[in-house]
Design an enzyme around this catalytic site. Structure first.
Site, PDB file in Angstrom:
ATOM      1  N   TYR A 154     -39.325 -59.765 -31.542  1.00 17.93           N
ATOM      2  CA  TYR A 154     -38.458 -59.349 -30.442  1.00 17.93           C
ATOM      3  C   TYR A 154     -37.885 -57.981 -30.737  1.00 17.93           C
ATOM      4  CZ  TYR A 154     -34.229 -60.491 -33.143  1.00 17.93           C
ATOM      5  OH  TYR A 154     -33.238 -60.528 -34.093  1.00 17.93           O
ATOM      6  N   CYS A 155     -37.350 -57.338 -29.686  1.00 23.42           N
ATOM      7  CA  CYS A 155     -36.713 -56.033 -29.815  1.00 23.42           C
ATOM      8  C   CYS A 155     -35.558 -55.986 -28.820  1.00 23.42           C
ATOM      9  CB  CYS A 155     -37.720 -54.909 -29.592  1.00 23.42           C
ATOM     10  SG  CYS A 155     -38.490 -54.928 -27.966  1.00 23.42           S
ATOM     11  N   LYS A 156     -35.308 -54.845 -28.236  1.00 21.34           N
ATOM     12  CA  LYS A 156     -34.225 -54.736 -27.256  1.00 21.34           C
ATOM     13  C   LYS A 156     -34.662 -55.248 -25.886  1.00 21.34           C
ATOM     14  CE  LYS A 156     -30.932 -51.541 -25.209  1.00 21.34           C
ATOM     15  NZ  LYS A 156     -30.409 -50.196 -25.183  1.00 21.34           N
TER      16      LYS A 156
ATOM     17  N   GLY B 104     -38.359 -56.031 -25.175  1.00 19.80           N
ATOM     18  CA  GLY B 104     -39.683 -56.648 -25.210  1.00 19.80           C
ATOM     19  C   GLY B 104     -40.808 -55.631 -25.286  1.00 19.80           C
TER      20      GLY B 104
ATOM     21  N   TYR C 126     -33.548 -58.964 -27.191  1.00 16.83           N
ATOM     22  CA  TYR C 126     -32.448 -59.597 -27.919  1.00 16.83           C
ATOM     23  C   TYR C 126     -31.396 -60.178 -26.981  1.00 16.83           C
ATOM     24  CZ  TYR C 126     -28.296 -60.079 -30.840  1.00 16.83           C
ATOM     25  OH  TYR C 126     -27.182 -60.567 -31.454  1.00 16.83           O
TER      26      TYR C 126
END
Length: 126
Positions: free
Chosen positions: A86-88, A90, A114
């Site tokens: 995951y990231c901020k 996607g 996130y």
């Protein structure tokens, strides 16, 4: 007419499968991840170190996609394990998942951003 029926039929079957973004990368929702998380897997946050330190999912490790070392670091990872990225938003996790797929990893999931994961009730460390 057969073509339209085939497209509709394919669409019905794809609803029960993890979504793919055209590159073969599997994308699942936060809710789907909550169910998958009960199984064994490695949770990886691909945001920057600063983003990670500001808050991340409990149990996640940090492997920054933007610092240029991600592609090199995955060479040391077990390709048989399942990875959830995951990231901020996607976007970076999708790119990271694609890199992993190209490196021979078979079980890699982009679980999105996130804030969405946090909003879904997944435990976090702030």
């Amino acid at each position: 007419m057969k073509l339209i029926f085939g497209i509709l039929l394919a669409g019905l079957f794809s609803c029960s499968q993890p979504q793919q973004d055209g590159t073969g990368v599997k994308t699942i929702s936060a809710t789907e991840y909550k169910e998958q998380a009960k199984k064994e897997g490695v949770l990886v946050d691909v945001r920057t170190t600063q983003e990670f330190e500001a808050g991340h999912l409990t149990g996640a490790s940090n492997a920054d996609l933007l610092d240029g070392t991600f592609a090199k670091s995955i060479n040391d990872w077990d390709k048989e394990k399942t990875y959830y990225l995951y990231c901020k938003s996607g976007n970076r996790s999708g790119k990271a998942a694609k890199l992993m797929e190209e490196a021979g990893f078979k079980n890699v999931y982009n679980i999105g951003g996130y804030e969405d994961l946090k909003s879904a009730g997944l435990p976090t460390q702030e």
